[in-house]
Write a protein that holds these residues in place. Sequence first.
Motif, PDB file in Angstrom:
ATOM      1  N   ALA A   1      74.358  52.074  10.032  1.00 30.94           N
ATOM      2  CA  ALA A   1      74.195  53.107  11.081  1.00 30.94           C
ATOM      3  C   ALA A   1      75.536  53.760  11.351  1.00 30.94           C
ATOM      4  O   ALA A   1      76.581  53.276  10.888  1.00 30.94           O
ATOM      5  CB  ALA A   1      73.675  52.447  12.365  1.00 30.94           C
ATOM      6  N   ASP A   2      75.508  54.885  12.084  1.00 28.75           N
ATOM      7  CA  ASP A   2      76.773  55.588  12.389  1.00 28.75           C
ATOM      8  C   ASP A   2      77.664  54.693  13.247  1.00 28.75           C
ATOM      9  O   ASP A   2      77.183  53.783  13.931  1.00 28.75           O
ATOM     10  CB  ASP A   2      76.475  56.881  13.179  1.00 28.75           C
ATOM     11  CG  ASP A   2      75.803  57.921  12.266  1.00 28.75           C
ATOM     12  OD1 ASP A   2      75.908  57.702  11.013  1.00 28.75           O
ATOM     13  OD2 ASP A   2      75.163  58.852  12.756  1.00 28.75           O
ATOM     14  N   LEU A   3      78.957  54.993  13.197  1.00 28.86           N
ATOM     15  CA  LEU A   3      79.906  54.245  14.028  1.00 28.86           C
ATOM     16  C   LEU A   3      79.493  54.398  15.495  1.00 28.86           C
ATOM     17  O   LEU A   3      79.130  55.484  15.935  1.00 28.86           O
ATOM     18  CB  LEU A   3      81.332  54.801  13.815  1.00 28.86           C
ATOM     19  CG  LEU A   3      81.935  54.569  12.418  1.00 28.86           C
ATOM     20  CD1 LEU A   3      83.275  55.278  12.278  1.00 28.86           C
ATOM     21  CD2 LEU A   3      82.105  53.056  12.157  1.00 28.86           C
TER      22      LEU A   3
ATOM     23  N   MET B   1      88.378  51.747   5.798  1.00 24.63           N
ATOM     24  CA  MET B   1      89.577  52.608   5.764  1.00 24.63           C
ATOM     25  C   MET B   1      90.098  52.759   7.193  1.00 24.63           C
ATOM     26  O   MET B   1      89.365  53.178   8.100  1.00 24.63           O
ATOM     27  CB  MET B   1      89.200  53.989   5.202  1.00 24.63           C
ATOM     28  CG  MET B   1      88.831  53.930   3.703  1.00 24.63           C
ATOM     29  SD  MET B   1      87.919  55.389   3.157  1.00 24.63           S
ATOM     30  CE  MET B   1      89.231  56.601   3.127  1.00 24.63           C
ATOM     31  N   ASP B   2      91.399  52.466   7.373  1.00 24.40           N
ATOM     32  CA  ASP B   2      91.978  52.528   8.720  1.00 24.40           C
ATOM     33  C   ASP B   2      91.934  53.942   9.293  1.00 24.40           C
ATOM     34  O   ASP B   2      92.052  54.152  10.490  1.00 24.40           O
ATOM     35  CB  ASP B   2      93.435  52.023   8.683  1.00 24.40           C
ATOM     36  CG  ASP B   2      93.443  50.479   8.620  1.00 24.40           C
ATOM     37  OD1 ASP B   2      92.321  49.909   8.730  1.00 24.40           O
ATOM     38  OD2 ASP B   2      94.498  49.865   8.448  1.00 24.40           O
ATOM     39  N   LEU B   3      91.746  54.939   8.389  1.00 25.89           N
ATOM     40  CA  LEU B   3      91.639  56.322   8.873  1.00 25.89           C
ATOM     41  C   LEU B   3      90.490  56.453   9.877  1.00 25.89           C
ATOM     42  O   LEU B   3      90.503  57.289  10.772  1.00 25.89           O
ATOM     43  CB  LEU B   3      91.337  57.268   7.683  1.00 25.89           C
ATOM     44  CG  LEU B   3      92.483  57.487   6.685  1.00 25.89           C
ATOM     45  CD1 LEU B   3      91.993  58.362   5.534  1.00 25.89           C
ATOM     46  CD2 LEU B   3      93.665  58.153   7.369  1.00 25.89           C
ATOM     47  N   ASP B   4      89.473  55.540   9.709  1.00 24.13           N
ATOM     48  CA  ASP B   4      88.275  55.679  10.556  1.00 24.13           C
ATOM     49  C   ASP B   4      88.419  54.912  11.870  1.00 24.13           C
ATOM     50  O   ASP B   4      87.498  54.923  12.699  1.00 24.13           O
ATOM     51  CB  ASP B   4      87.033  55.140   9.791  1.00 24.13           C
ATOM     52  CG  ASP B   4      86.783  55.946   8.514  1.00 24.13           C
ATOM     53  OD1 ASP B   4      87.128  57.147   8.546  1.00 24.13           O
ATOM     54  OD2 ASP B   4      86.315  55.376   7.511  1.00 24.13           O
ATOM     55  N   ARG B   5      89.568  54.217  12.088  1.00 21.46           N
ATOM     56  CA  ARG B   5      89.709  53.373  13.286  1.00 21.46           C
ATOM     57  C   ARG B   5      89.478  54.171  14.555  1.00 21.46           C
ATOM     58  O   ARG B   5      88.629  53.828  15.383  1.00 21.46           O
ATOM     59  CB  ARG B   5      91.143  52.798  13.325  1.00 21.46           C
ATOM     60  CG  ARG B   5      91.278  51.400  12.748  1.00 21.46           C
ATOM     61  CD  ARG B   5      92.738  51.062  12.585  1.00 21.46           C
ATOM     62  NE  ARG B   5      93.389  50.813  13.892  1.00 21.46           N
ATOM     63  CZ  ARG B   5      93.621  49.573  14.356  1.00 21.46           C
ATOM     64  NH1 ARG B   5      93.209  48.530  13.649  1.00 21.46           N
ATOM     65  NH2 ARG B   5      94.228  49.390  15.509  1.00 21.46           N
ATOM     66  N   GLU B   6      90.269  55.286  14.674  1.00 17.92           N
ATOM     67  CA  GLU B   6      90.198  56.039  15.953  1.00 17.92           C
ATOM     68  C   GLU B   6      88.755  56.475  16.228  1.00 17.92           C
ATOM     69  O   GLU B   6      88.221  56.289  17.314  1.00 17.92           O
ATOM     70  CB  GLU B   6      91.129  57.264  15.868  1.00 17.92           C
ATOM     71  CG  GLU B   6      92.608  56.894  15.909  1.00 17.92           C
ATOM     72  CD  GLU B   6      92.891  55.741  16.873  1.00 17.92           C
ATOM     73  OE1 GLU B   6      93.505  54.731  16.462  1.00 17.92           O
ATOM     74  OE2 GLU B   6      92.418  55.803  18.043  1.00 17.92           O
ATOM     75  N   GLU B   7      88.120  56.977  15.135  1.00 22.97           N
ATOM     76  CA  GLU B   7      86.746  57.483  15.318  1.00 22.97           C
ATOM     77  C   GLU B   7      85.816  56.338  15.743  1.00 22.97           C
ATOM     78  O   GLU B   7      84.985  56.495  16.655  1.00 22.97           O
ATOM     79  CB  GLU B   7      86.271  58.101  13.992  1.00 22.97           C
ATOM     80  CG  GLU B   7      84.880  58.724  14.048  1.00 22.97           C
ATOM     81  CD  GLU B   7      84.275  58.900  12.630  1.00 22.97           C
ATOM     82  OE1 GLU B   7      85.080  58.845  11.651  1.00 22.97           O
ATOM     83  OE2 GLU B   7      83.057  59.025  12.511  1.00 22.97           O
ATOM     84  N   ALA B   8      86.003  55.156  15.107  1.00 21.62           N
ATOM     85  CA  ALA B   8      85.118  54.008  15.414  1.00 21.62           C
ATOM     86  C   ALA B   8      85.280  53.601  16.877  1.00 21.62           C
ATOM     87  O   ALA B   8      84.299  53.518  17.627  1.00 21.62           O
ATOM     88  CB  ALA B   8      85.475  52.842  14.490  1.00 21.62           C
ATOM     89  N   PHE B   9      86.542  53.402  17.303  1.00 18.52           N
ATOM     90  CA  PHE B   9      86.757  52.916  18.684  1.00 18.52           C
ATOM     91  C   PHE B   9      86.201  53.941  19.682  1.00 18.52           C
ATOM     92  O   PHE B   9      85.521  53.616  20.646  1.00 18.52           O
ATOM     93  CB  PHE B   9      88.260  52.697  18.939  1.00 18.52           C
ATOM     94  CG  PHE B   9      88.876  51.652  18.028  1.00 18.52           C
ATOM     95  CD1 PHE B   9      88.074  50.716  17.378  1.00 18.52           C
ATOM     96  CD2 PHE B   9      90.253  51.628  17.816  1.00 18.52           C
ATOM     97  CE1 PHE B   9      88.643  49.759  16.537  1.00 18.52           C
ATOM     98  CE2 PHE B   9      90.827  50.667  16.987  1.00 18.52           C
ATOM     99  CZ  PHE B   9      90.009  49.727  16.352  1.00 18.52           C
ATOM    100  N   ALA B  10      86.486  55.223  19.385  1.00 20.52           N
ATOM    101  CA  ALA B  10      86.038  56.269  20.328  1.00 20.52           C
ATOM    102  C   ALA B  10      84.500  56.265  20.414  1.00 20.52           C
ATOM    103  O   ALA B  10      83.921  56.326  21.513  1.00 20.52           O
ATOM    104  CB  ALA B  10      86.535  57.636  19.844  1.00 20.52           C
TER     105      ALA B  10
END
Lengths: 144, 179, 453, 568, 186
Positions: free
Chosen positions: C122-124, C393-402
Motif C-alpha cells: 500500500a502507499d506510504l 531508499m532513504d530518499l523516501d524517508r521524508e515522504e514516509a514519515f510525513a
Amino acid sequence: MALKQVQTTCPYCGAGCQIMFTVDADANKIVEAVPADGRTNAGTLCLKGHYGWDYLNDPQILTKRLRKPMIRKGGKKSPLEEVSWEEAISYVAAKLTEIKEKFGPDSIMGTGSARGAGNEANYLMQKFMRACIGTNNVDHCARI
Amino acid sequence: MNYFVKGNPDLCIGCRTCMIGCVVAHEGKHIFEIDPDSYTFNPKLHMVKTAKLSVPVQCKHCENPACMAVCPVGAISRKGNAVVIDTDKCMGCKSCMDACPFGAINMVPVAGSSQADGSEKVVANKCDLCSGIPSGPACVRVCPTAALTLVTEEELDSAMEKKRQEAARTAYREMYPQK
Amino acid sequence: MIVAIDQNLCTGCRECAEVCPAYAIVGEQGQPQTIDVSKCVMCGQCVQKCKSYVSILTHGKDAYEKVKKERKIPDCVQEPLFAAHAVCNIDKVKAAIADPEKFTIVQCAPAVRVAVAEEFGADLGSLTPGKLAAALRAVGFDRIYDTNFPADVTIMEEGTELVKRVTEGGKLPMFTSCCPAWVKFMENNYPEFKDNLSSAKSPQQIGGAIFKTYGAQLENLDGSRIYSVSVMPCTCKEFECERPEMKDSGYRDVDVAITTRDLAWLIKDKQVDWDALEETEFDQPLGVYTGAGTIFGVTGGVMEAAIRTGYELITGQPIPDVEVTAVRGTEGFRTSVLKVGDLDLKVGVVTGLKNVVPVLEAVKNGTLDLHFIEVMTCPEGCVSGGGQPKLLMDLDREEAFAARREATFVHDRELPVRKSHESPAIKKVYEEFLEEPGSHIAHHLLHTEYCIG
Amino acid sequence: MSMGIPEIEDAGCLLCFGYNGADSHPIVARRIVRGRQKGMKIICADPRVTETARISDIHLQLKGGSNLALVNAMANVIWTEGLADTQFIEEHTKGYDEFLKVIEKYTPEYAEPITHIPAEEIRKAARMYATTKPAMILYGMGVCQFTQAVDVVKGLANLALMTGNFGGPSMGIGPVRGQNNVQGACDMGALPNSYPGYQNVTDPAVREKFEKAWGVPLSDKVGCPITHVPHRVLHEEDESKRIHAYYIFGEDPAQSDPDLAEVREALDKCDFVVMQDIYMNKTGLYADVILPATAWGENEGVYTCADRGFQRFRKLIEPEGDLKPDWQIIAEISTAMGYPMNYKNTEEIWDELIDLCPSFKGATYEKIEKYGCVQWPCRDKSLEDKGTPYLHKNGVFATADHKALFYGTDWHPPLELENDQYPMTLSTVREVGHYSVRTMTGNCRTLRNLEDEPGWVQMNTEDCRRMGFVKGELVKILSKRGYCITRCLPTDRVKPGATYMTYQWWIGACNELTTAKLDPISNTPEYKYCACRVEKIEDQEWAERHVMELYDDIRAQMGIDTGKGAKA
Amino acid sequence: MKKEIGSFVVGDSTKCTGCKACELACFTVHSRKENPVGKTVGTVTVPVTPRLYLTKFEGGCMPIQCKHCEDAPCLNACTKKAITRIDHQVIVDQEKCIGCKDCMQACPFGAIALLPVSKGGKVVAQVSGETRVYASKCDLCQGIEGGPACVRVCPHQALRLVDPEAEREEKNIRAAEALLLTKNWR
C-alpha cells in the motif's frame, strides 16, 4: 611522373597570398600546395590557402562542375540540354541582339566577377557591355 | 621528459587551420581525392573560443599520464617523447576521456570498421605529437600566426635555467641597485 | 541481543554509527562493527539505516536461507536481510497462539496502523486500523485490544501527575517516560534526572498490567492464563517488557513485544491475504480509544494529548482548540508557552535522541526553565521507529514519515472522542477498577520507579 | 587600401572599425597580431568580441547601426581637446569648418545612448588614435553594409585627415577588399559609373578616348547597379529601362544578394538569363543558357589584391570537359554580335587595357613577373617604377587641387529596427573556412568536413538560456522577408538581442532574411542590420532529417546523385 | 550538442564507505518494472539483483559498473546479439540472454554479473526448474524517472554521472585559460 612547381595567387580572400603548387603533369593533377614567400603572406597560408584546391578534381560534394554549354530549349522551367559551343554562342548572340533591338541597350544587364575570372575577363566583359551592347549596365558583387 | 605542443592565445586567431593540418598529416594526402565521408575527420586538437581567448587545446603528454593509469587494457603507452594510444587495443570505454583534466581526448569512429551491431568502432583520439610523421607536428607547421610551438625537453630546461638566472639577477639588484 | 550486527554481513561502512544517538557502535572503517551493549538504547535506527544485505554475489547462493534460519524468521519471508537486525520473536507468539492453555491478548501501537499496510504494497502512510484488527484476528489472537486505550490511561495518570507537580511544587521539569530508549539513555547517562521522569509507565506496560488484571476479570480467567503480546513500531519495547520491575500485575505485564515488520511476517506466515481482509473493530471494552491516544505515534503527540486533558484538569473548562498545533512540527527541539487558565505552562518537545543532551545540559545549568518535556528517541516520533517498515531508499524517508504523520492526524480528526478523559472506556475502567488517577491500585499497577539497574 | 598590407604590423596605432580580420583575411590578421607583439595600440570598434577586439587595448563594443555617431563623437573629442594636426589640415584639406559645425553636437555624452559605449571610453579611444603616430584605420563590411556606409567611410577619412594620418607608411585608411579580385573587377571598370582605371563615364574627354579606342560611340548614362536589378525587372514601367536580359558571369545573386525571394522572382520573370560560371549553383537553376568556364587553376591572368597589388595567377592543370576561359567566351559572343574581339591570350588584353589607364600603364606582365607584385598606380613602363606601396604620399590627394575634402553629416538609425514581432537584430558575418557562395570551398573535402550545412547562428548565452536553446540545436530564424533553419551557437562574444549568421549556406541561408534597403550613393544593401526572430523547433529529429532532405533536394536539382549524404 | 557518446556512472573510493545503498536502490528501481516492489523492504519477494557491485580492495571500496564502452567488448562478444546500443547506452536484453557468460569474460571491468531473473514477484524458473539467470549490468536507469538511482541515493556523493562530451568542453575551456598563464614560459 613529371612533377613541376608552379607559383600562383590564392583564389580566395583579398590578401593575395602566393602558393607554390607541385603538379603532376602526366596525371594532370595537383600533388601538394605549400606557402610561397609572397609580399603579403611571407611564407604562411590560412586553411583555405592550404586546403582549398581539391575542388578541381570535382568531388561533387556540394554541386558539380559545368562541363558543356546548356540551353533550356523548352523555355523557363524546361530541363537544360547540352549543346555545342557554336550553337550556344550563336543562340546567346541572337537573343541579346533581338532584345537590344526590341527594348534598347539599357534593357540588358551584365555582371563582372570579383572571383576567379581575373582582370582581363572583367575588362572584356565591360568592353562587351559598353562597346558591343551599348550600355553602362555592368556591375559586380563589390556592391553586395 | 615528454615533448608537447602548446598554443599561445595572444597569437591564435581561431582559424582552425591546425585542425585540418592535423587530419591531413594523420590520414595522408589521399584524402584530397577520396569521398570525404569515407574516412574519419578527427582532428587531435580542439579549438576553444571564449569571450577572453581563442586557442586550440591538445594533449600535454604528461609525465604521469592520468589516461595511461586508468586504461583497463593498457592501450596507452609512452613512445619516444609522446604518450600514444593504440587504437586497436582501445574499446572506447572513455575512462581516459574522464581522467584527462584538459579534455584532450575525444571519441571518434574508425571509418570502415564495424562492431557486432553494424555500427562503426569508436575509439579514443588524442594528439600523438605526429610521432612517425616526418617534419614533426603538422599543426605547428601550418599555423599562419605561429601560435603553436613544440616544447622539447631541452627548450623547457633552458627556459627554466634562464628564469632562475634572471631571478638571481633581480635578487642581486635588490642588494646592489647601482650595479 | 535485541539489536545486533551480523559480523559476516557488515562491510564496515559505519553509516549506522553516524545515526546511532547513543554513539554505541564501535569498529574501524571497513571492518565489521560491534554494538557496545552498555551504551546501546536499542532504538533500532541502525536497523533502519543498514543497507548491507545478504548478497548472492558476496555471500553465496544459500547464505540467505542460512541467515534466515539463524534469525528464526518465518520461511515464507523472501525480503532482503541486512547486517544490522532486530531479534524476531514470532516463534514465541506462534507457540502461545497454538497453546490452548494460553489466552492470548494482543495490543497494537498507534504508529502500527499507519505503516503496516506499506509492507503489503500500500502507499506510504496508509491508515488501516480496521484491516489491522482483522489481520490480528485472522492470525489467531484471542483478544484484539489496542495500545491507544492504555495511552488514554497514561494521559490520565501522567496528566494528573503533571498537575500535581505544577500546583504542589513537585520536581520540574517533568519528562515523559513512554519512550523506553529515552529512559534507558537517561539511566545510562543522566541518572540525576531520575525523579524528573514521570512515574507513569508507558502505554504498553499500562496495557499489559491492566489486561492481566482487569482484563482477566472481564474474561473471568486467572491472570496466569493470559499471554500478553504487543505489536510495536519500536525495537526497544521488547527490552522494556523484560525490565525486572515490569511485573506489577503479578506476572510479566507484557510477555513479548514484536515489531510492525514482525507482524507483517506473521501475517504472511499465516497465509492471511491482506488485501482480502474485511475491516473489523478492536474488541471491547479495552480496544476503544480517543484521538488523543492515537496521536501518541507522532512527535509532540503525547504532549498534545496531555494538554487536551491537563487543560481541563487545571481550568475545569474544555480546551478551546483541541488541535494544539503549537507543539506540532518535526524540529529536533521546540518549546512553547500555553495559556492554561492563569498558568503559563512552559512545554518542550524533543525528537531524535541526539537533541536531548543540550536540553538536559541547559536544564542542569538553569538556562532552560520548562514545566513539561516530551522526549522521543526516533527522528520524528514512533512513526519513524526502529521496528517500522524499512525503506529501500532513504530518499523516501521524508515522504514516509510525513505520510504516516498526516495519516495519524487524519485518524485523530475522524475519531468521535478526541480527549482521553472523555473516553467512555476510560470512565468505565476507573469506575470499575482503578478508582481514580493516582489511586493506590493505579499507583501500584501503572507507575514504577526507574533507574534500578 | 591606401596603405600596403605588410605596413600594418609597423603602425603605432590601429583603429579597426567594423572589420574582422581573423575570419575575412587570416593573413591580414597575422599582421595585426604581429603588430600587437611589436607594441602596436589597437582600438577595435565592433559589436562582437572579434579576435582583434579580444587582443585590443580598447574594445568599443558599439550597438549595431550606430557607426556614424561613434565616428562623429571621436572627431568631436579630437577637435575639442585640440588633438587635431592643424598644420596638415591647413595645407592639405578643405571644408574643415563646415565639418566642425556638423560634429559640434556629437559630444561623447550625446553619442553614449546611441552607441551604448560609455562617454569616457570614446574619449580614451579618440585620444589614443589622435596621439599615437602613425595611426592606421582598417574597415570592412561592418562599415560598408549599412544604409549610411558612404557617410561612415567619409567619417573615418575625416579622422585620418584631422590627425594628419596620410602621406606616409603604416597610416591612412584601408577598406580590406574581401574577395581575391574584387579590387581588380573595380579596377577594370566593371562598374556602372566608371571605365577601367576609375575614369568616369560621364566625363566627355574620357568617353571620347574610349570611343576612339573601341571604335564605337558609348553611352553617357550611368548604368544599373546589381542591387537595382530586381526592381528594374519587376517594377520598372519604362520598357527601355526594364531589364529583359541578364548576362551573369562569375556571380551567384540567387545566393549572395539580399532578400532572395525577390531575387528569385526577378530571375524567373527576366526574359533571358545567361549564366557563365564554373559550377552549377542556385542562380543556374533560373538560367536559360549556361556557359561553362575554366576555373582558377585551369586558366591564368592577373588579379588585383586588396592593397592594389597586380599579381599573376597561373594555370596548374588542363581543364576537363568542353570549357573555355571566360575572356574567350565573351570575345566569341561579342564577335557573333558584330563587334569583333579576337585576342590570342590574356597578355594581349592586358596590354590593351593598361594603355587606356594612366595609373596602370607601367604594370606590364614582364614587370609583374619580375617583381611578383606591382601596386598601382604605376605610371611608367620602365622597370624603375615599381609601383606605389601607399597613396597620397606627402599629403597629395587625387582631387583637382590635391586637397582632401572634409565631409560631415548626421547619424540616422538603420532602416529596419527590431520590433515586438521581430525583437532581435540579424547581421551577416564571415565563415573563415568557406569563401563567398561556397561552391568552391564547399567542394573541398577538408573544408567541408570542418564546417558544413546548415551553419550556425551566433547568439548571446543569456538569450539562449532564456529561450531554452543548447549548442548545436536546430532553430528557425525568421524576418519579414523569409526564414531558414540553422544551428544555435551560444557565445559570450555577442551582446543580448543580437544574432549573427554567415551567408554561404544553402539551408542556413541568411539572405532569405536580409533587407534590400540600400545606401543612396553606394547602393550597398544593409546586410548588417535587419529585424529577426528566433524560434525553438520542438521535434529535433524531424529538424535534422528535414535539413538533410532540403540539402539533398537542392543537390539533386543540380544533377548530383545524392547517395553521398552531406554531413549536416 | 546532439548526444554523440554514452554517459556512465563512476565511483570514488576516497568517498565511498561501502554502505551498498546504491546496490539496493539500483535493484529497487529496476525490479519495479516487472515485480510488485514498493518503497519498503517488506514488499520485496525476489532476490536483490543490483547492476553495480560494491568491491573492496586494499585501497578501500567502491562500486564497479558498466562504462557503456563505445566499442563494447561485451556487445561484440555476444553471439546471441542480446546486447545492443540504445540511445548510446549498452543494454542487455534480459529475455534473449542465455547466460553463456561470454560478455562477463570480455568485459575488462567485471561490470557484468549473472543474477536471477524475477517476474511477478517470483524468481523465473527454467524448464528444468532451476532459476533463470541473465547478464546483469548497468543500463544507466534508461527509462527510469530521475536518472541513475545509485547517484541519487549515495549518502556521500561518491557516485558521479559522467557526460564525457559536455565535461570535455568545460575542461577544454579551463585548459585554454591555463594557456593564458603559461604563454611567457620562456
